[in-house]
Design an enzyme around this catalytic site. Structure first.
Site, mmCIF file in Angstrom:
data_model
loop_
_atom_site.group_PDB
_atom_site.id
_atom_site.type_symbol
_atom_site.label_atom_id
_atom_site.label_comp_id
_atom_site.label_asym_id
_atom_site.label_seq_id
_atom_site.Cartn_x
_atom_site.Cartn_y
_atom_site.Cartn_z
ATOM 1 N N CYS A 162 0.790 -1.397 -0.082
ATOM 2 C CA CYS A 162 -0.110 0.083 0.008
ATOM 3 C C CYS A 162 0.977 1.376 -0.284
ATOM 4 C CB CYS A 162 -1.242 -0.057 0.909
ATOM 5 S SG CYS A 162 -1.736 -1.145 1.010
ATOM 6 N N HIS A 302 -2.892 8.448 5.549
ATOM 7 C CA HIS A 302 -3.022 7.109 5.281
ATOM 8 C C HIS A 302 -4.022 6.049 5.022
ATOM 9 C CE1 HIS A 302 -1.836 3.249 3.783
ATOM 10 N NE2 HIS A 302 -2.119 2.208 4.678
ATOM 11 N N GLU A 313 -1.139 5.696 13.405
ATOM 12 C CA GLU A 313 -0.520 6.822 12.589
ATOM 13 C C GLU A 313 -1.072 8.037 13.127
ATOM 14 O OE1 GLU A 313 -1.218 8.784 8.373
ATOM 15 O OE2 GLU A 313 -2.529 7.527 8.720
ATOM 16 N N LYS A 332 -9.137 7.661 1.547
ATOM 17 C CA LYS A 332 -9.779 6.543 1.621
ATOM 18 C C LYS A 332 -11.191 6.804 2.518
ATOM 19 C CE LYS A 332 -5.598 4.453 2.043
ATOM 20 N NZ LYS A 332 -4.441 5.372 1.988
ATOM 21 N N HIS A 337 -9.288 2.187 -0.447
ATOM 22 C CA HIS A 337 -8.264 1.951 0.134
ATOM 23 C C HIS A 337 -8.279 0.807 -1.070
ATOM 24 C CE1 HIS A 337 -4.321 1.270 1.014
ATOM 25 N NE2 HIS A 337 -4.484 0.315 2.019
ATOM 26 N N PHE A 396 2.394 -3.220 4.135
ATOM 27 C CA PHE A 396 2.889 -4.909 4.745
ATOM 28 C C PHE A 396 3.523 -5.053 4.972
ATOM 29 C CE2 PHE A 396 -2.259 -6.603 4.338
ATOM 30 C CZ PHE A 396 -2.516 -6.023 5.546
#
Length: 408
Positions: A162, A302, A313, A332, A337, A396
């Site tokens: 991502c 994010h 975050e 998002k 996402h 990830f």
């Protein structure tokens, strides 16, 4: 080091098949999330996604040509065409050996793998299309854009889950900075609203299951968030040197001034609770730009709408910016996402924010998590003078990327 500016934007998203329709959807607080239509998801725990809709690929290529590519490549070509047109660059007047492409994808051609595996099982190996491999490998988005437009400069693709879109833009920025290219088109593309992808993320319990209310399912920073919503699309930037852009009188959306990277070295899917990796990425971008935290007005987070990720975050942003008042919003919340395309689309949004002074809200933020004390821009779009904005992308494997943009 040469200064690098953004002169062209291209995007497709669940909110529309252009930069303008995507940005207009965001500032109006519109959600692009709905029931999955690309396959029968009735047996899945998650039955919603942010799909790209009504894209007529025949306007861009023949049906015969389109069948040789997975959808993520289609998206890359469409967004690249928009971005190059928007830049005003006349390609046959440029040295195209100095014009590169860096469009990545987090997963690539998974739908093509699913389709051709079915062909293998039902019809045998001789019926597999000879275009199977070049239709699915991730660097073929860059490859096809390069071929279509004759761009012979650096040609590569990031694959960092991502964080892919942001890493692609940051790496391309560095190529121009150091003189390895004069022009780059960079970003991310993704198209995996497919049975295996949805099933795989659902098996991880990463997805929202708010199937009866899809438009309110993606709710970053809200106490009722229950996972992210899978989306698809593409976002790319055309970048060039400031000197060249000024010489030709180009429209300049903003300057890329900082790029930071880090690794969590913690867990394959979860960030560490102290947010150490994101903190170091943000601080690296600030250091690269020679900018102090108090000079930044906005963070495009994010902000995935996951229970743990949003808190971590927000904690990391507070660690970096301290008591400095800063706006933090999540694209998002309306697009879902977009995985490897997320950083690309969000960079496009940051550039439009610098241009317009319009800061879209974090949608569906009705009851902010008490552990999250940032100004997450709930409610309506705001107008403000944004001189410097940050964009965060985390993936990830504990990979983190941060970009800093400045209004010229």
């Amino acid at each position: 080091m040469r200064r690098v500016v953004v002169t062209g934007l291209g995007a497709l998203s669940p909110l529309g098949n252009s930069v303008q329709s995507t940005f207009e959807g965001l500032i109006s607080g519109k959600s692009g999330i709905g029931p999955i239509t690309k396959f029968d998801a009735s047996e899945y725990s998650c039955q919603i996604a942010g799909e790209v809709r009504d894209l007529d690929i025949s306007l861009y290529m023949s049906n015969k040509e389109a069948k040789k590519m997975d959808t993520f490549i289609h998206y890359g070509l469409v967004a690249a065409e928009e971005a190059i047109k928007d830049s005003g660059l006349v390609l046959d007047q440029l040295d195209l050996t100095r014009f590169g492409v860096y469009i990545g994808s987090g997963i690539g051609g998974l739908p093509m793998i699913e389709r051709e595996h079915k062909v293998l099982l039902e019809k045998g190996p001789r019926r597999i299309t000879p275009f199977f491999i070049p239709s699915l490998i991730i660097n073929l988005a860059s490859g096809q854009v390069s071929i279509r437009f004759g761009l012979k400069g650096p040609n590569s693709a990031a694959v960092t889950a991502c964080a892919t879109g942001s890493h692609s833009i940051g790496d391309a920025f560095r190529l121009i900075q150091r003189g390895d290219a004069d022009f780059m088109i960079a970003g991310g593309t993704e198209a995996v609203v497919s049975p295996l992808a949805v099933g795989g993320f659902a098996a991880m319990r990463a997805l929202s299951t708010r199937n009866d209310d899809p438009q309110h399912a993606s709710r970053p920073f809200d106490v009722a968030r229950d996972g992210f919503v899978l989306g698809e699309g593409c976002g790319v930037l055309v970048m060039e040197t400031l000197e060249h852009a000024q010489k030709r009188g180009a429209k300049i959306y903003g300057e890329i001034i900082g790029y930071g990277m880090s690794g969590d070295a913690y867990h394959i899917t979860s960030p560490s609770e102290d947010g150490d990796g994101p903190v170091r990425a943000m601080r690296a971008a600030l250091k690269d730009a020679q900018v102090e935290p108090h000079q930044v007005q906005l963070v495009n987070a994010h902000g995935t709408s996951t229970p743990a990720g949003d808190v971590i975050e927000a904690r990391a942003i507070q660690t970096v910016f301290g008591a400095h008042p800063i706006m933090v919003h999540s694209t998002k919340s309306m697009t879902g996402h977009l995985l490897g395309a997320a950083g690309g689309v969000e960079a496009v949004v940051v550039c439009k924010t610098l241009e317009t002074g319009l800061i879209h809200p974090t949608a569906n933020l009705e009851n902010q998590d008490p552990e999250i004390t940032i100004d997450a821009v709930p409610g309506q779009t705001r107008e403000a003078k944004v001189q410097i904005a940050m964009s965060n992308s985390f993936g990830f494997g504990g990979t983190n990327a941060t970009l800093l943009f400045r209004k010229i």
